[in-house]
Each structure stands twice: as C-alpha cells, then as structure tokens.
Design a protein around this motif. Structure first.
Motif, PDB file in Angstrom:
ATOM      1  N   ARG A   1       0.748  -1.212   0.109  1.00  0.00           N
ATOM      2  CA  ARG A   1       0.133  -0.036   0.042  1.00  0.00           C
ATOM      3  C   ARG A   1       0.880   1.391   0.038  1.00  0.00           C
ATOM      4  O   ARG A   1       1.864   1.252   0.532  1.00  0.00           O
ATOM      5  CB  ARG A   1      -0.951  -0.037   1.124  1.00  0.00           C
ATOM      6  CG  ARG A   1      -1.923  -1.000   1.183  1.00  0.00           C
ATOM      7  CD  ARG A   1      -2.805  -1.019   2.388  1.00  0.00           C
ATOM      8  NE  ARG A   1      -3.090   0.491   3.082  1.00  0.00           N
ATOM      9  CZ  ARG A   1      -4.254   0.328   3.853  1.00  0.00           C
ATOM     10  NH1 ARG A   1      -4.465  -0.549   4.363  1.00  0.00           N
ATOM     11  NH2 ARG A   1      -4.522   1.676   4.163  1.00  0.00           N
ATOM     12  N   GLY A   2       0.287   2.421  -0.770  1.00  0.00           N
ATOM     13  CA  GLY A   2       1.129   3.550  -0.887  1.00  0.00           C
ATOM     14  C   GLY A   2       1.410   4.359   0.702  1.00  0.00           C
ATOM     15  O   GLY A   2       2.260   4.858   0.938  1.00  0.00           O
ATOM     16  N   ASP A   3       0.280   4.054   1.514  1.00  0.00           N
ATOM     17  CA  ASP A   3       0.263   4.778   2.895  1.00  0.00           C
ATOM     18  C   ASP A   3       1.421   3.884   3.701  1.00  0.00           C
ATOM     19  O   ASP A   3       1.982   4.635   4.609  1.00  0.00           O
ATOM     20  CB  ASP A   3      -1.010   4.949   3.399  1.00  0.00           C
ATOM     21  CG  ASP A   3      -1.847   3.559   3.190  1.00  0.00           C
ATOM     22  OD1 ASP A   3      -1.397   2.571   2.674  1.00  0.00           O
ATOM     23  OD2 ASP A   3      -2.837   3.662   3.923  1.00  0.00           O
ATOM     24  N   ALA A   4       1.373   2.499   3.528  1.00  0.00           N
ATOM     25  CA  ALA A   4       2.530   1.888   3.973  1.00  0.00           C
ATOM     26  C   ALA A   4       3.861   2.318   3.769  1.00  0.00           C
ATOM     27  O   ALA A   4       4.721   2.348   4.688  1.00  0.00           O
ATOM     28  CB  ALA A   4       2.202   0.506   3.776  1.00  0.00           C
ATOM     29  N   LEU A   5       4.213   2.572   2.461  1.00  0.00           N
ATOM     30  CA  LEU A   5       5.407   3.195   1.982  1.00  0.00           C
ATOM     31  C   LEU A   5       5.642   4.603   2.726  1.00  0.00           C
ATOM     32  O   LEU A   5       6.699   4.919   3.121  1.00  0.00           O
ATOM     33  CB  LEU A   5       5.513   3.104   0.403  1.00  0.00           C
ATOM     34  CG  LEU A   5       5.661   1.656  -0.258  1.00  0.00           C
ATOM     35  CD1 LEU A   5       5.387   2.112  -1.666  1.00  0.00           C
ATOM     36  CD2 LEU A   5       6.850   0.918   0.362  1.00  0.00           C
TER      37      LEU A   5
ATOM     38  N   GLU B   1       1.650  -2.601   6.696  1.00  0.00           N
ATOM     39  CA  GLU B   1       0.541  -2.825   5.857  1.00  0.00           C
ATOM     40  C   GLU B   1      -0.623  -3.502   6.717  1.00  0.00           C
ATOM     41  O   GLU B   1      -1.723  -3.185   6.653  1.00  0.00           O
ATOM     42  CB  GLU B   1       0.864  -3.665   4.807  1.00  0.00           C
ATOM     43  CG  GLU B   1      -0.136  -3.623   3.734  1.00  0.00           C
ATOM     44  CD  GLU B   1       0.224  -4.378   2.397  1.00  0.00           C
ATOM     45  OE1 GLU B   1      -0.209  -3.799   1.374  1.00  0.00           O
ATOM     46  OE2 GLU B   1       1.318  -5.093   2.488  1.00  0.00           O
ATOM     47  N   LYS B   2      -0.117  -4.571   7.583  1.00  0.00           N
ATOM     48  CA  LYS B   2      -1.163  -5.313   8.344  1.00  0.00           C
ATOM     49  C   LYS B   2      -1.814  -4.405   9.493  1.00  0.00           C
ATOM     50  O   LYS B   2      -2.999  -4.423   9.753  1.00  0.00           O
ATOM     51  CB  LYS B   2      -0.611  -6.452   9.316  1.00  0.00           C
ATOM     52  CG  LYS B   2      -0.105  -7.468   8.383  1.00  0.00           C
ATOM     53  CD  LYS B   2       0.630  -8.819   8.901  1.00  0.00           C
ATOM     54  CE  LYS B   2       0.737  -9.734   8.238  1.00  0.00           C
ATOM     55  NZ  LYS B   2       1.431 -11.045   8.814  1.00  0.00           N
ATOM     56  N   GLU B   3      -0.913  -3.457   9.833  1.00  0.00           N
ATOM     57  CA  GLU B   3      -1.411  -2.518  11.083  1.00  0.00           C
ATOM     58  C   GLU B   3      -2.492  -1.465  10.186  1.00  0.00           C
ATOM     59  O   GLU B   3      -3.559  -1.266  11.020  1.00  0.00           O
ATOM     60  CB  GLU B   3      -0.433  -1.728  11.702  1.00  0.00           C
ATOM     61  CG  GLU B   3       0.706  -2.275  12.479  1.00  0.00           C
ATOM     62  CD  GLU B   3       1.891  -1.510  12.775  1.00  0.00           C
ATOM     63  OE1 GLU B   3       2.397  -2.105  13.793  1.00  0.00           O
ATOM     64  OE2 GLU B   3       1.937  -0.563  12.334  1.00  0.00           O
ATOM     65  N   LEU B   4      -2.175  -1.228   8.883  1.00  0.00           N
ATOM     66  CA  LEU B   4      -3.109  -0.266   8.456  1.00  0.00           C
ATOM     67  C   LEU B   4      -4.253  -0.898   7.877  1.00  0.00           C
ATOM     68  O   LEU B   4      -5.571  -0.292   7.881  1.00  0.00           O
ATOM     69  CB  LEU B   4      -2.409   0.488   7.168  1.00  0.00           C
ATOM     70  CG  LEU B   4      -1.416   1.295   7.243  1.00  0.00           C
ATOM     71  CD1 LEU B   4      -0.585   1.777   6.011  1.00  0.00           C
ATOM     72  CD2 LEU B   4      -1.752   2.523   8.129  1.00  0.00           C
TER      73      LEU B   4
END
Length: 231
Positions: free
Chosen positions: A2-6, A79-82
C-alpha cells in the motif's frame, strides 16, 4: 504494498534505505572492480586481489539481503497495521444505559479522539476464549485505567454467554466486534500461509494504531503485557 504503508515506512526509517543503497553500490563496485581497474588505466588485478574483491562483494551482498529482508518485514507489519483501520467496533456504554454498546465505529476513527484507546483483539474457540478472558477479568479495573478495550472474535460460533466467566454482563473494558465476518477475515489474513487452523490468536494495537504484540496458540501473560506496553 500500500502507498500509505510506504509513506509511513519512509517517515519512520531514515537510515535503512540509505544502508540498502550503499550496500548495493558497494556490491556492484566490488564485482566490477577487475574490469574497472583496466578501464581507468590501472594494471590488471591479480588473482588474489580478484578473489578478495569477489569475497568482499559476497559479504556486501549478504548485508544487502539482510537490510532488504528487514525492510520487507517492516512493510508487511505496517501494511497489516493499516488494514485494521476499517475494522468495526462497538464500545461499551455504561451499566445504566438502555443499550450495552454504542454505535459502531472503525478503529481509525477512534484514533481521532482526545485520548485514543488501545485495543487487544482475541480470536479462538470457546475454551481458549474462556481461559484468556478469565485472566483479563481479574485485571478489569487495570484495563479500564489504561484505556484498553478487548475485542473477542469466536471461531466456533460461540456467543458471549458461552465464554464470559463472570455473571455480570457489563464490563467497561469489553467491546463488541460488531461485524464478526470482517474480523474473522482479518485474522485469517494474518496466517494465510498456514494450512493448520490455530485455536487461539491475538494482537494488540497502541493508541497510534501500531502493533505492540501478537501471537498464536499460547495465551500471553497479561500482567507482563500491561506492564510493558499498556501503562
């Protein structure tokens, strides 16, 4: 990824991408050293120097692989947190209210509160949930003081009356999962590569939505968990 994960990874990790770049450049430079030495006008590298260059390149490649593995693991965790942000939850009201739980909200919306709560999510069969909740019920007041809500996700169709230990139905620290299917799907995604189903899984999120612990099969020591992460 995911972009927000990056974006979160780049904000939290400044030196790791730099180390990946440096080790990558060093590995390529050492591999190309025998050819580069002749291209820039130096004498041809002897056999010992060539072996030493390739050996150093191998060591650099090992460090590069280690840093890339760490980056991949961190991105997977972020990513799992998001992915938990859209999980619905209903918070308990109070003992005198007409309804035991408030309207459903997402975990992401809870983080916008003045004092965001922490979350402990439990997933398992009836026996495991009874055992886990027995230890948490003893620390009920401590959980309330630490702004911790416990979300229970049964895997065998059991209901709250089946795995609650105390006769009192109202517990200010016990929230409702609301959309059980969404929670079950999320727990399944955490162990998608495993064939054997687990009897108990859990994870915890701090007030910022970051994970402070997780596990399966074994029920953690709740006192130790509260002392280390939920003060």
């Amino acid at each position: 990824v995911r972009g927000d994960a990056l974006i979160r990874y780049d904000a939290l990790n400044q030196s790791e991408p730099l180390r990946i770049t440096l080790f990558g450049i060093l590995c390529l430079s050492l591999l190309a050293a025998p050819s580069l030495s002749e291209a820039v006008g130096y004498d041809q590298m002897g056999l010992p120097a060539t072996i030493g260059s390739f050996a150093s390149a191998t060591v650099s490649a090992g460090f590069l692989f280690r840093e890339c593995s760490r980056r991949a693991n961190q991105l997977t965790r972020i990513e799992k947190e998001l992915n938990t942000e859209l999980l619905p939850i209903r918070l308990p009201t109070n003992a005198l209210a007409n309804m035991p739980f408030a309207k459903p909200v997402t975990l992401k919306s809870l983080r916008g509160l003045s004092y965001p709560p922490r979350i402990i999510a439990l997933c398992g069969n009836k026996l495991k949930l009874q055992e886990a909740l027995r230890g948490l019920a003893i620390l009920g007041r401590r959980l309330q003081q630490a702004s911790v809500y416990v979300v229970v996700v049964p895997t065998d169709g059991s209901k709250p009356s089946d795995w609650q230990i105390e006769k009192v139905d109202y517990k200010p620290w016990l929230a409702d999962s609301y959309d059980l299917k969404a929670w079950q799907d999320y727990f399944d995604s955490l162990s998608s590569g495993e064939n054997a189903p687990t009897s108990f899984r859990w994870f915890g999120l701090n007030s910022a939505g970051r994970s402070f612990g997780s596990g399966e099969e074994e029920i953690p020591s709740w006192i130790q968990l509260l002392g280390q992460h939920l003060r």
